[in-house]
Design a protein around this motif. Sequence first.
Motif, PDB file in Angstrom:
ATOM      1  N   GLY A 175       0.869  -1.206  -0.278  1.00 19.03           N
ATOM      2  CA  GLY A 175       0.720   0.091  -0.463  1.00 19.03           C
ATOM      3  C   GLY A 175       1.106   0.944  -0.158  1.00 19.03           C
ATOM      4  O   GLY A 175       1.532   0.852  -0.463  1.00 19.03           O
ATOM      5  N   GLN A 176      -0.218   2.228   0.676  1.00 13.69           N
ATOM      6  CA  GLN A 176       1.002   3.638   0.326  1.00 13.69           C
ATOM      7  C   GLN A 176       2.191   3.483   1.667  1.00 13.69           C
ATOM      8  O   GLN A 176       1.865   2.978   2.649  1.00 13.69           O
ATOM      9  CB  GLN A 176      -0.055   4.639   0.181  1.00 13.69           C
ATOM     10  CG  GLN A 176      -1.545   4.555  -0.417  1.00 13.69           C
ATOM     11  CD  GLN A 176      -0.645   4.967  -2.096  1.00 13.69           C
ATOM     12  OE1 GLN A 176       0.205   5.848  -1.944  1.00 13.69           O
ATOM     13  NE2 GLN A 176      -0.857   4.257  -2.955  1.00 13.69           N
ATOM     14  N   PHE A 177       3.293   5.270   1.227  1.00 13.65           N
ATOM     15  CA  PHE A 177       4.076   4.951   2.155  1.00 13.65           C
ATOM     16  C   PHE A 177       4.551   6.750   2.404  1.00 13.65           C
ATOM     17  O   PHE A 177       4.099   6.930   1.803  1.00 13.65           O
ATOM     18  CB  PHE A 177       5.024   4.467   2.025  1.00 13.65           C
ATOM     19  CG  PHE A 177       6.516   5.144   2.700  1.00 13.65           C
ATOM     20  CD1 PHE A 177       6.622   3.691   3.237  1.00 13.65           C
ATOM     21  CD2 PHE A 177       7.229   6.077   2.344  1.00 13.65           C
ATOM     22  CE1 PHE A 177       8.037   4.136   4.613  1.00 13.65           C
ATOM     23  CE2 PHE A 177       8.722   6.062   3.210  1.00 13.65           C
ATOM     24  CZ  PHE A 177       8.521   5.307   4.152  1.00 13.65           C
ATOM     25  N   GLU A 178       4.227   6.476   3.896  1.00 11.39           N
ATOM     26  CA  GLU A 178       4.699   7.609   4.381  1.00 11.39           C
ATOM     27  C   GLU A 178       5.305   7.406   5.329  1.00 11.39           C
ATOM     28  O   GLU A 178       5.889   6.206   6.408  1.00 11.39           O
ATOM     29  CB  GLU A 178       3.131   8.574   5.577  1.00 11.39           C
ATOM     30  CG  GLU A 178       2.644   9.394   4.317  1.00 11.39           C
ATOM     31  CD  GLU A 178       3.341   9.814   3.212  1.00 11.39           C
ATOM     32  OE1 GLU A 178       4.168  10.913   3.356  1.00 11.39           O
ATOM     33  OE2 GLU A 178       2.184  10.456   2.369  1.00 11.39           O
ATOM     34  N   PRO A 179       6.750   7.717   5.686  1.00 13.56           N
ATOM     35  CA  PRO A 179       7.462   7.592   7.017  1.00 13.56           C
ATOM     36  C   PRO A 179       7.418   7.689   8.353  1.00 13.56           C
ATOM     37  O   PRO A 179       7.700   6.403   9.295  1.00 13.56           O
ATOM     38  CB  PRO A 179       8.830   8.989   7.153  1.00 13.56           C
ATOM     39  CG  PRO A 179       8.011   9.473   5.823  1.00 13.56           C
ATOM     40  CD  PRO A 179       6.924   9.326   5.152  1.00 13.56           C
ATOM     41  N   LYS A 180       5.871   8.074   8.491  1.00 14.28           N
ATOM     42  CA  LYS A 180       5.365   8.235  10.239  1.00 14.28           C
ATOM     43  C   LYS A 180       3.970   6.998   9.639  1.00 14.28           C
ATOM     44  O   LYS A 180       3.505   6.667  10.404  1.00 14.28           O
ATOM     45  CB  LYS A 180       4.748   8.839  10.721  1.00 14.28           C
ATOM     46  CG  LYS A 180       6.041   9.551  10.734  1.00 14.28           C
ATOM     47  CD  LYS A 180       5.706  11.221  11.987  1.00 14.28           C
ATOM     48  CE  LYS A 180       6.516  12.049  12.617  1.00 14.28           C
ATOM     49  NZ  LYS A 180       6.906  13.023  12.857  1.00 14.28           N
ATOM     50  N   ASP A 181       3.483   5.890   8.116  1.00 15.22           N
ATOM     51  CA  ASP A 181       2.637   5.494   8.494  1.00 15.22           C
ATOM     52  C   ASP A 181       2.586   4.829   6.982  1.00 15.22           C
ATOM     53  O   ASP A 181       2.389   4.973   6.495  1.00 15.22           O
ATOM     54  CB  ASP A 181       1.438   6.512   8.212  1.00 15.22           C
ATOM     55  CG  ASP A 181      -0.348   5.880   7.817  1.00 15.22           C
ATOM     56  OD1 ASP A 181      -0.301   4.800   8.476  1.00 15.22           O
ATOM     57  OD2 ASP A 181      -0.624   6.479   7.356  1.00 15.22           O
ATOM     58  N   PHE A 182       2.855   3.296   7.251  1.00 11.41           N
ATOM     59  CA  PHE A 182       3.160   2.075   6.174  1.00 11.41           C
ATOM     60  C   PHE A 182       2.063   0.759   7.319  1.00 11.41           C
ATOM     61  O   PHE A 182       2.542   1.320   8.003  1.00 11.41           O
ATOM     62  CB  PHE A 182       4.250   2.797   5.953  1.00 11.41           C
ATOM     63  CG  PHE A 182       5.747   2.015   6.983  1.00 11.41           C
ATOM     64  CD1 PHE A 182       6.349   1.258   6.851  1.00 11.41           C
ATOM     65  CD2 PHE A 182       5.646   3.584   7.435  1.00 11.41           C
ATOM     66  CE1 PHE A 182       7.330   1.595   8.192  1.00 11.41           C
ATOM     67  CE2 PHE A 182       7.304   3.182   8.335  1.00 11.41           C
ATOM     68  CZ  PHE A 182       7.482   2.404   8.929  1.00 11.41           C
ATOM     69  N   THR A 183       2.387  -0.073   6.341  1.00  8.08           N
ATOM     70  CA  THR A 183       1.768  -1.179   6.698  1.00  8.08           C
ATOM     71  C   THR A 183       3.808  -2.072   5.736  1.00  8.08           C
ATOM     72  O   THR A 183       3.916  -1.745   4.469  1.00  8.08           O
ATOM     73  CB  THR A 183       0.997  -1.682   6.285  1.00  8.08           C
ATOM     74  OG1 THR A 183      -0.209  -0.794   6.884  1.00  8.08           O
ATOM     75  CG2 THR A 183       0.659  -3.190   6.233  1.00  8.08           C
ATOM     76  N   PHE A 184       3.800  -3.654   6.272  1.00  8.71           N
ATOM     77  CA  PHE A 184       4.436  -4.244   5.354  1.00  8.71           C
ATOM     78  C   PHE A 184       4.142  -5.811   5.968  1.00  8.71           C
ATOM     79  O   PHE A 184       3.541  -5.803   6.590  1.00  8.71           O
ATOM     80  CB  PHE A 184       5.952  -3.692   5.257  1.00  8.71           C
ATOM     81  CG  PHE A 184       6.417  -3.759   6.995  1.00  8.71           C
ATOM     82  CD1 PHE A 184       7.184  -5.031   7.265  1.00  8.71           C
ATOM     83  CD2 PHE A 184       6.440  -3.554   7.475  1.00  8.71           C
ATOM     84  CE1 PHE A 184       7.971  -5.325   8.526  1.00  8.71           C
ATOM     85  CE2 PHE A 184       7.241  -2.398   8.652  1.00  8.71           C
ATOM     86  CZ  PHE A 184       8.098  -4.035   9.391  1.00  8.71           C
ATOM     87  N   ALA A 185       4.481  -6.455   4.854  1.00  9.45           N
ATOM     88  CA  ALA A 185       3.717  -7.647   4.954  1.00  9.45           C
ATOM     89  C   ALA A 185       6.044  -8.581   5.502  1.00  9.45           C
ATOM     90  O   ALA A 185       6.467  -8.034   5.333  1.00  9.45           O
ATOM     91  CB  ALA A 185       3.957  -8.768   4.120  1.00  9.45           C
TER      92      ALA A 185
END
Length: 215
Positions: A42-52
């Motif tokens: 999904g989308q990336f922000e330095p303070k807001d992201f998700t990863f598998a």
Amino acid sequence: MSGVIRLEDKQRAFAELREVKSGLAAKGWFPATSGNLSIRVGQFEPKDFTFAITSSGKDKSVQTPEDFLLVNEKGIPTEETSLKPSAETLIHCEIYRLTGAGAIFHVHTVFNNLASELFWERGSIPVDGVELIKGFNIWEEDAQIEIPILPNYAEIPRIAELMEKAIVPRIPGIVLRKHGIYAWGANAFEAKRHLEAFEYLFEYVYRWNLLRPSK
């Protein structure tokens, strides 16, 4: 708060991780359930992201329905699950935050351990003029690079705190002493290329230091 992750994006990330895991396991790079892999979703922000990321304690030479889970920028699962993320998830969190990478792969091999010990006092592993440096998109003739080495503290947050000062922008990887390499890239393909280049260079550096005449 991380945005909503579409099911198709989650499934695509899990499928990519499954393929990479299988290939690297075939090389013997995940001994005794070691190592971990992650891909941003999904989308990336330095303070807001998700990863598998790979689940903790799994045999990476086999495929199961419980190999991966989603976590947020703090390493906390974003869905209800009995699975635990890798113990080193906080290191992935920091690398994503600092680099904006799309994938991070971490493996334990004999040669990355030996190279880290050989050059521990120097604080980095020097590589001089080897062709595979081009795997990092470094194209100057007879390029010389230094691959950073960090101490392998038992407390993972202590390692994560060191990442910001240790990361070298043109070197997409960091080695933990007598532990392993974290390699990253814009996507899974690039991270895998970087990882394979690092591992070739570690073996070269170690073998060259055995063969070179004593000073």
